[in-house]
Motif scaffolding. Structure first.
Motif, mmCIF file in Angstrom:
data_model
loop_
_atom_site.group_PDB
_atom_site.id
_atom_site.type_symbol
_atom_site.label_atom_id
_atom_site.label_comp_id
_atom_site.label_asym_id
_atom_site.label_seq_id
_atom_site.Cartn_x
_atom_site.Cartn_y
_atom_site.Cartn_z
ATOM 1 N N GLU A 99 23.444 35.527 -3.722
ATOM 2 C CA GLU A 99 23.783 34.133 -4.014
ATOM 3 C C GLU A 99 25.256 34.003 -4.386
ATOM 4 O OE1 GLU A 99 21.163 32.329 -6.887
ATOM 5 O OE2 GLU A 99 19.381 33.047 -5.817
ATOM 6 N N GLY A 129 13.364 30.406 -7.335
ATOM 7 C CA GLY A 129 13.812 29.123 -6.818
ATOM 8 C C GLY A 129 13.694 28.880 -5.329
ATOM 9 N N TYR A 130 13.058 29.771 -4.601
ATOM 10 C CA TYR A 130 12.871 29.549 -3.163
ATOM 11 C C TYR A 130 11.644 28.674 -2.938
ATOM 12 C CZ TYR A 130 16.409 32.974 -1.961
ATOM 13 O OH TYR A 130 17.603 33.628 -1.818
ATOM 14 N N LYS A 153 16.479 28.518 -0.327
ATOM 15 C CA LYS A 153 16.989 28.164 -1.636
ATOM 16 C C LYS A 153 18.335 27.502 -1.433
ATOM 17 C CE LYS A 153 18.034 29.920 -6.249
ATOM 18 N NZ LYS A 153 17.979 31.095 -7.136
#
Length: 157
Positions: A99, A129-130, A153
């Motif tokens: 990320e 968070g996906y 995400k």
């Protein structure tokens, strides 16, 4: 330590992938990662089609994943942590590193594909968070059909 892999580390990365995916050999549709030749990873890297990262702990390589960018999306695959190294947060650490890398490159969407039947993997991605954005049937490199979900995400700039 997590770092971009170099050509000298391709053999290490390939070994980690094989060890991590061995457990999927006996699924109804075995993972194509089990039979993926070293040359596939090497050629993809040399041709600039994919990059990869390796996670080292105390100097030992314990995690690997590969990725590429297409437009505004960073797509990753083959998240690999062998069974003897699991439970230490390696996969989550590699995804967090990815990320940060994406943001530095100006990319704010990460995407992967996961077998629908691998509940543990789906849970891992959801926990960070996906979300599932699509369900589909694909044909893997073994020429077998597999139900998968696309997970994404969105990152904040």
């Amino acid at each position: 330590m997590i770092k971009l892999g170099n050509e000298a580390e391709i053999v290490i990365a390939h070994k980690l992938m094989k060890e991590a995916f061995e457990e999927y050999r006996y699924l109804e549709v075995p993972s194509s990662a089990i039979n993926e030749p070293l040359d596939t990873l090497r050629d993809s890297f040399r041709n600039g089609l994919e990059k990869f990262i390796v996670c080292y702990i105390d100097g030992n390589p314990l995690g690997f994943l590969r990725f590429n960018t297409k437009g505004e999306t960073l797509y990753f695959s083959r998240v690999s942590v062998p069974p003897y190294a699991r439970g230490r947060g390696i996969a989550k650490s590699m995804l967090s590193w990815l990320e940060d890398y994406a943001k530095k490159e100006g990319i704010y969407k990460l995407q992967c594909k996961v077998r629908s039947s691998l509940i543990h993997n789906l849970s891992l991605y959801k926990s960070i968070g996906y979300t599932v954005t699509k369900e589909e049937m694909v044909t893997n490199s073994n020429n077998l059909s597999v139900n998968i979900v696309v997970m994404e995400k969105l990152l904040k700039p």
